[in-house]
Design a protein around this motif. Structure first.
Motif, PDB file in Angstrom:
ATOM      1  N   ASP A  98       0.834  -1.208   0.000  1.00 16.53           N
ATOM      2  CA  ASP A  98       0.000   0.000   0.000  1.00 16.53           C
ATOM      3  C   ASP A  98       0.866   1.253   0.000  1.00 16.53           C
ATOM      4  O   ASP A  98       1.917   1.298   0.658  1.00 16.53           O
ATOM      5  N   GLU A  99       0.409   2.263  -0.686  1.00 19.21           N
ATOM      6  CA  GLU A  99       1.117   3.537  -0.701  1.00 19.21           C
ATOM      7  C   GLU A  99       0.627   4.468   0.404  1.00 19.21           C
ATOM      8  O   GLU A  99       1.261   5.478   0.694  1.00 19.21           O
ATOM      9  N   GLU A 100      -0.488   4.105   1.018  1.00 23.40           N
ATOM     10  CA  GLU A 100      -1.098   4.971   2.025  1.00 23.40           C
ATOM     11  C   GLU A 100      -1.779   4.145   3.095  1.00 23.40           C
ATOM     12  O   GLU A 100      -2.350   3.099   2.829  1.00 23.40           O
ATOM     13  N   THR A 101      -1.670   4.608   4.323  1.00 24.98           N
ATOM     14  CA  THR A 101      -2.433   4.029   5.423  1.00 24.98           C
ATOM     15  C   THR A 101      -2.790   5.179   6.365  1.00 24.98           C
ATOM     16  O   THR A 101      -2.904   6.317   5.921  1.00 24.98           O
ATOM     17  N   LYS A 107      -4.504  10.374   7.441  1.00 23.62           N
ATOM     18  CA  LYS A 107      -3.799   9.560   6.455  1.00 23.62           C
ATOM     19  C   LYS A 107      -2.290   9.742   6.584  1.00 23.62           C
ATOM     20  O   LYS A 107      -1.800  10.758   7.074  1.00 23.62           O
ATOM     21  N   PHE A 108      -1.569   8.718   6.094  1.00 19.60           N
ATOM     22  CA  PHE A 108      -0.107   8.760   6.122  1.00 19.60           C
ATOM     23  C   PHE A 108       0.436   8.020   4.898  1.00 19.60           C
ATOM     24  O   PHE A 108       0.058   6.879   4.633  1.00 19.60           O
ATOM     25  N   SER A 109       1.308   8.684   4.147  1.00 18.45           N
ATOM     26  CA  SER A 109       1.928   8.061   2.968  1.00 18.45           C
ATOM     27  C   SER A 109       3.045   7.128   3.415  1.00 18.45           C
ATOM     28  O   SER A 109       3.898   7.515   4.230  1.00 18.45           O
ATOM     29  N   ILE A 110       3.064   5.922   2.870  1.00 15.91           N
ATOM     30  CA  ILE A 110       4.050   4.913   3.267  1.00 15.91           C
ATOM     31  C   ILE A 110       5.279   4.997   2.363  1.00 15.91           C
ATOM     32  O   ILE A 110       5.181   4.737   1.159  1.00 15.91           O
ATOM     33  N   PRO A 111       6.442   5.343   2.890  1.00 15.33           N
ATOM     34  CA  PRO A 111       7.667   5.335   2.075  1.00 15.33           C
ATOM     35  C   PRO A 111       7.974   3.913   1.607  1.00 15.33           C
ATOM     36  O   PRO A 111       7.704   2.943   2.328  1.00 15.33           O
ATOM     37  N   ASN A 112       8.551   3.782   0.432  1.00 10.62           N
ATOM     38  CA  ASN A 112       8.855   2.452  -0.100  1.00 10.62           C
ATOM     39  C   ASN A 112       9.880   1.711   0.755  1.00 10.62           C
ATOM     40  O   ASN A 112       9.951   0.490   0.750  1.00 10.62           O
TER      41      ASN A 112
END
Length: 308
Positions: free
Chosen positions: A127-130, A151-156
């Protein structure tokens, strides 16, 4: 506002400290009774109990959330609100004790990833976001109305440790906002859309085992979902090897390399997946301490190794 906090693991640290340092009146914490653990089966206390002792917060220990004893203890304290984080499912008669009811912090954007392992599944699925949800608690798992979300963007490159800490901080900040909104009667609960729910059940042991015939991005997600604990693993010479700190490498490959094959190049430990190579920063061989992959490479003899 008189608040009682329910929780057990260290994910509770930031929410508990936010309440402790806020204007709220944290009158008690509820946590599990001490349990035997480890090889010596010594009694160990939950993280929340240890922290409450350190902060001199009154503690209620329980081994049965349905007991009359617990109900009476809580009811006698006349609380305004229960804050529940990573704790057992509570019965309705306890949930309904406080004036403002009971709320729960959950590290996902509900109704996505209901269950005990939302952070792991967000990483496993790439997922790119959680995010974090704060909900009104009821006796059904993670299904209460939503009071707030962030919301929070998930770094790769993010692994479980990073997400666990980050979402704990976000949840603690959101918690104080929700409590203030409740006091000022500014909350607008949103009923969850049941048609959009997904589940994040308890992780099974077989999910830690790496299949090198899978695409590199899937293996990368698996490694970071279980980093640093308990560690995604494979076998080398019939010994378990755990892998940490993975990265998909843009290296030209050819058909002469098979899935799971190790290639050492530029002091990197590279492992062939179904699509390309993956490098790892650290490894832990069965019975050994965790070491940097660059040091592990030095122990390899000059021959072909294939992870299974």
């Amino acid at each position: 506002m008189k608040i009682i906090f329910f929780g057990n693991p260290d994910f509770c640290f930031h929410p508990l400290m936010s309440l402790y340092n806020s204007e709220c009146n944290l009158i008690s914490v509820v946590t599990n009774t001490d349990r035997k653990s480890g090889r010596g089966l010594k009694l160990s206390s939950s993280f929340v109990k240890q922290k409450a002792l350190e902060l001199n917060i009154p503690i209620i220990e329980t081994g049965n959330v349905n007991s009359d004893e617990l109900f009476n203890q809580l009811n006698d304290l006349n609380p305004d609100l229960f804050v529940v984080v990573a704790f057992s499912i509570l019965p309705d008669r306890i949930i309904d004790i406080p004036k403002y009811g009971s709320i729960n912090i959950h590290p996902s954007l509900l109704p996505k990833y209901r269950g005990s392992s939302p952070i792991q599944y967000a990483l496993l699925n790439g997922d790119e976001e959680t995010g974090v949800s704060i909900i009104n608690l009821n006796s059904k798992i993670d299904s209460g109305s939503i009071l707030a979300q962030k919301k929070f963007s998930i770094p790769n490159s993010a692994n479980f440790r990073y997400m666990y800490e980050k979402l704990g901080i976000i949840g603690s900040e959101l918690l104080i906002k929700v409590i203030k909104d409740m006091q000022n009667k500014k909350t607008s609960p949103i009923v969850q859309d049941e048609s959009k729910k997904t589940l994040a059940p308890k992780i099974k042991k077989e999910q830690y085992k790496i299949d090198w015939n899978q695409p590199a991005n899937q293996i990368h997600n698996q490694i970071r979902a279980f980093d640093p604990y308990p560690g995604a693993y494979a076998f080398i010479n019939n010994k378990r090897i755990k892998l940490f700190g993975s990265k998909i490498e843009d290296i030209e490959t050819s058909s002469k390399y098979i899935a799971g094959q190790i290639l050492v190049e530029n002091n990197l430990l590279l492992i062939k997946s179904n699509t390309c190579f993956i490098s790892t920063y650290e490894v832990q061989l069965e019975g050994k301490n965790k070491v940097k992959s660059s040091d592990f490479i030095k122990t390899l003899e000059n021959k072909e190794y294939i992870l299974e």
